[in-house]
Structures are given as C-alpha cells and as structure tokens.
Design a protein around this motif. Structure first.
Motif, PDB file in Angstrom:
ATOM      1  N   UNK A  15      54.081  46.118  30.790  1.00 27.01           N
ATOM      2  CA  UNK A  15      54.011  46.628  29.418  1.00 27.01           C
ATOM      3  C   UNK A  15      52.667  46.362  28.753  1.00 27.01           C
ATOM      4  N   UNK A  16      51.701  45.897  29.516  1.00 33.25           N
ATOM      5  CA  UNK A  16      50.397  45.596  28.944  1.00 33.25           C
ATOM      6  C   UNK A  16      49.336  46.592  29.355  1.00 33.25           C
ATOM      7  N   UNK A  17      48.160  46.398  28.815  1.00 31.99           N
ATOM      8  CA  UNK A  17      46.971  47.176  29.153  1.00 31.99           C
ATOM      9  C   UNK A  17      47.178  48.673  28.935  1.00 31.99           C
ATOM     10  N   UNK A  76      42.758  44.344  36.257  1.00 32.52           N
ATOM     11  CA  UNK A  76      41.790  45.024  37.116  1.00 32.52           C
ATOM     12  C   UNK A  76      42.281  46.388  37.573  1.00 32.52           C
ATOM     13  N   UNK A  77      43.374  46.867  36.998  1.00 32.47           N
ATOM     14  CA  UNK A  77      44.040  48.097  37.467  1.00 32.47           C
ATOM     15  C   UNK A  77      44.388  47.998  38.949  1.00 32.47           C
ATOM     16  N   UNK A  92      35.320  42.376  37.817  1.00 32.55           N
ATOM     17  CA  UNK A  92      36.043  43.641  37.964  1.00 32.55           C
ATOM     18  C   UNK A  92      36.974  43.852  36.771  1.00 32.55           C
ATOM     19  N   UNK A  93      37.674  42.804  36.352  1.00 33.24           N
ATOM     20  CA  UNK A  93      38.583  42.906  35.205  1.00 33.24           C
ATOM     21  C   UNK A  93      37.819  43.299  33.939  1.00 33.24           C
ATOM     22  N   UNK A  94      36.688  42.659  33.714  1.00 27.84           N
ATOM     23  CA  UNK A  94      35.889  42.999  32.526  1.00 27.84           C
ATOM     24  C   UNK A  94      35.413  44.445  32.563  1.00 27.84           C
TER      25      UNK A  94
END
Length: 196
Positions: free
Chosen positions: A3-5, A31-32, A71-73
């Motif tokens: 439920x995030x991002x 990081x998808x 990668x997340x950023x």
C-alpha cells in the motif's frame, strides 16, 4: 508494503486511509523491486523511548548497503519526476475502478473493488446471495487466476477472489486490456466452476 509508494494514489497507504501510524515497514517499493532493500520508519514517540534504553544495536552485514540505497533514491526521484503518484490518484486509479466495475454484470462476479492500483474481483456461484461454489470453496480464485495467466495476464488467486496490483506506469488502454482478459477468463472459468 503493497500500500506504499503511490499504489493507493498517495505516497503512503496510511494517508489514503487517514491513519497515523507509529511504525511503517517498507521494502521492494523503495526500489520498485530492482534491488533488495527494506526499511522501517518509526514515530518520534518510539525514538524517544528507544533512546532511554542505551545503545540500540540493529546493524547487520548488509544494512544500509550503498548500492541498494542509491537505487532506491533514484527510483523515488523518477517516481516524483514522472508524477506517478499523482497519475495513480487522478487518472489510472479512478480508471481502474470504473473498468473493474464493468465486470459487475458477469454472473460470477460478486464484487469488483479497488483503491488506487489495487484491485480485487470476488467470485461467487450466486450473485443474489453471495454464495460461494459449495464443495469447491476456495478454488475459484486459483482457477480463474490460472486461466488469466494462460490468457496473458498475471493476477493472484486468493481463495474465491483474484487480486491485482498493476504497475504504476500502466496506461488506460492497458487497463482496458487487463479487464478484457479478466472477462474472457471468467467466461472460460464459468462452466468449469459450475461443473464442480
């Protein structure tokens, strides 16, 4: 966290549901799914209590790995630059809701529901009563899922429902394709379910 991002049309599901959490666990959405990463965010109240207990030893070998963090950023930067959360909230989320609602006329559909880009179709034997498929209770979802996959659509089958969480970059024409495959799959599943 599913439920995030941006999935619900807000960055966090708790914003959509108007809830104030004390703890948020997050993982692949950071990081998808491109690299393994997870994190936990805690409220200031929890941090204050934790600080009263001395050292908080929580580091592990791969904690804060710089490549996964980079990668997340970058992933979050791309989501913001492309306005994906806003797109889910104002365009594709509402479109998915309307498209799934068109399945409500199918004899097997007890309920079609969604929030943002999270959707579910409840499969019933009798629409009027919501009765499940008697001796086959819990098998309708996996059966329809398997037919959807055969027809080119990946969904999950959970008991008597199929659930989906399409990518944030899905287009309205792809949503039309998604719903078309679900309808075709329900049509193919109906005689098999009625024969159980």
């Amino acid at each position: 966290m599913i439920a995030g991002f941006g999935r619900t049309g807000n960055m966090w599901g708790h914003e959509t549901m108007d809830v104030k959490p004390y703890i948020i666990a997050m993982a692949k959405g950071l990081s998808s799914g491109y690299l393994p990463i997870s994190a936990v965010a805690v409220s200031e109240e929890i941090v204050k209590v934790m600080k009263t207990g001395g050292d908080f030893v929580h580091g592990y070998t791969y904690s804060g790995h710089p490549v996964a963090a980079a990668v997340a950023l970058r992933n979050i930067e791309i989501m913001e630059r492309e306005g994906l959360v806003e797109k889910v909230r104002s365009e594709t989320g509402p479109y998915l809701a309307k498209a799934l609602a068109t399945l409500s006329d199918h004899p097997l559909v007890g309920e079609a529901r969604s929030i943002g880009l999270l959707g579910a179709i409840e499969i019933v034997a009798d629409k009027a009563t919501g009765t499940r498929f008697g001796g086959a209770e819990g098998t309708a979802g996996p059966m329809v899922r398997d037919i959807c996959i055969k027809n080119g659509l990946m969904v999950r089958g959970i008991r008597d429902s199929i659930v989906m969480c399409p990518p944030l970059i899905i287009t309205t024409s792809q949503i039309d394709d998604l719903v078309g495959i679900i309808r075709k799959s329900l049509d193919e599943a109906e005689p098999k379910l009625r024969a159980l």
